[in-house]
Design a protein around this motif. Structure first.
Motif, PDB file in Angstrom:
ATOM      1  N   SER A   1      41.367   7.644 -16.654  1.00 21.16           N
ATOM      2  CA  SER A   1      41.082   7.209 -15.286  1.00 21.16           C
ATOM      3  C   SER A   1      40.039   6.091 -15.310  1.00 21.16           C
ATOM      4  CB  SER A   1      40.551   8.382 -14.452  1.00 21.16           C
ATOM      5  OG  SER A   1      41.535   9.381 -14.319  1.00 21.16           O
TER       6      SER A   1
ATOM      7  N   GLU B   1      49.774   6.667 -14.957  1.00 22.04           N
ATOM      8  CA  GLU B   1      49.423   8.089 -15.017  1.00 22.04           C
ATOM      9  C   GLU B   1      48.307   8.311 -16.023  1.00 22.04           C
ATOM     10  OE1 GLU B   1      49.704  11.106 -14.060  1.00 22.04           O
ATOM     11  OE2 GLU B   1      51.244  10.979 -12.508  1.00 22.04           O
TER      12      GLU B   1
ATOM     13  N   GLN C   1      48.893   7.383  -4.469  1.00 22.39           N
ATOM     14  CA  GLN C   1      48.458   8.748  -4.769  1.00 22.39           C
ATOM     15  C   GLN C   1      48.535   9.620  -3.526  1.00 22.39           C
ATOM     16  OE1 GLN C   1      44.661   8.971  -6.719  1.00 22.39           O
ATOM     17  NE2 GLN C   1      45.182   7.410  -8.224  1.00 22.39           N
TER      18      GLN C   1
ATOM     19  N   GLU D   1      50.142   7.416  -9.830  1.00 24.57           N
ATOM     20  CA  GLU D   1      49.910   8.856  -9.977  1.00 24.57           C
ATOM     21  C   GLU D   1      50.431   9.651  -8.774  1.00 24.57           C
ATOM     22  OE1 GLU D   1      46.160  10.066 -11.583  1.00 24.57           O
ATOM     23  OE2 GLU D   1      45.721   8.071 -12.359  1.00 24.57           O
TER      24      GLU D   1
ATOM     25  N   LYS E   1      49.864  13.604  -8.492  1.00 24.45           N
ATOM     26  CA  LYS E   1      48.501  14.053  -8.791  1.00 24.45           C
ATOM     27  C   LYS E   1      48.038  15.190  -7.881  1.00 24.45           C
ATOM     28  CE  LYS E   1      43.787  12.268  -9.310  1.00 24.45           C
ATOM     29  NZ  LYS E   1      42.934  11.053  -9.265  1.00 24.45           N
TER      30      LYS E   1
END
Length: 220
Positions: A36, A176, A71, A144, A147
């Motif tokens: 991240s 990801e 996301q 993502e 998530k």
């Protein structure tokens, strides 16, 4: 093949991406995995045109119809499910048939007139994914998207996404940090380093998923 060539992005004098060159295979799910905060979302913002402050060549992406799955689902709470989907359609004449058929694919046709606040998180994410596919884009960017989904629902929603991709055959770029997700649904995987977002390893043959997952875990 879509090509990213010598892409560099700086923010407040800090280099986020430096001279990135990457090949993206058409009609495939191309995954980009890394820790991240190393620049994955920044790359998607550049490819989508949301971020125009960069140097390098992404001309293969310019002029293409691009959809984006974020996301969070970004559904508009004061619009019904039907109207949320209708917003992205150019074909108003056939909107009812397109949306009804799409909702049937994910078993949510009876929720057409519901507002997003009345839906579960899994339902909202299905609508989010469906919305990106009905645009019929050439390129789909995914930040993502699985998530925030409950673990029990994640497998079903990943299968739903793959089934839609197999049907449409568009080019997907998935960023990801979750290894299991990229192993499960990717056609190829690009493992990025923490050092100015450079390509560390590329996996094109994913037949031995267990070994690849282990290699990624050792490097990520």
């Amino acid at each position: 093949m879509y090509k990213i060539k010598n892409l560099t992005k700086k923010y407040d004098g800090n280099v986020i991406i430096e001279n990135l060159t990457l090949n993206i295979k058409k009609n495939k799910i191309n995954s980009i995995i890394g820790r991240s905060g190393i620049g994955k979302t920044t790359l998607l913002n550049i490819l989508s045109g949301l971020d125009k402050e960069y140097s390098g060549d992404i001309s293969d992406f310019q002029g293409k119809k691009i959809s984006f799955i974020f996301q969070d689902d970004r559904l508009i709470d004061y619009l019904s499910v039907f109207d949320n989907l209708k917003l992205v359609l150019d074909d108003e004449k056939n909107a009812y048939d397109i949306i009804t058929t799409a909702l049937e694919k994910c078993g949510l046709q009876e929720y057409s007139n519901y507002y997003p606040t009345k839906l579960s998180g899994g339902m909202r994410q299905r609508i989010n994914i469906l919305r990106a596919f009905i645009v019929k884009s050439e390129i789909m960017l995914l930040d993502e998207p699985f998530k925030s989904i409950d673990l029990k629902l994640k497998e079903d929603i990943k299968k739903f996404f793959v089934s839609l991709h197999n049907e449409t055959g568009n080019t997907c770029i998935l960023v990801e940090h979750d290894i299991d997700t990229v192993i499960d649904i990717s056609d190829n995987i690009n493992l990025m380093s923490d050092d100015k977002f450079k390509l560390k390893k590329h996996f094109d043959d994913l037949s031995d998923k267990k070994s690849i997952a282990q290699m990624i875990r050792e490097d990520i």
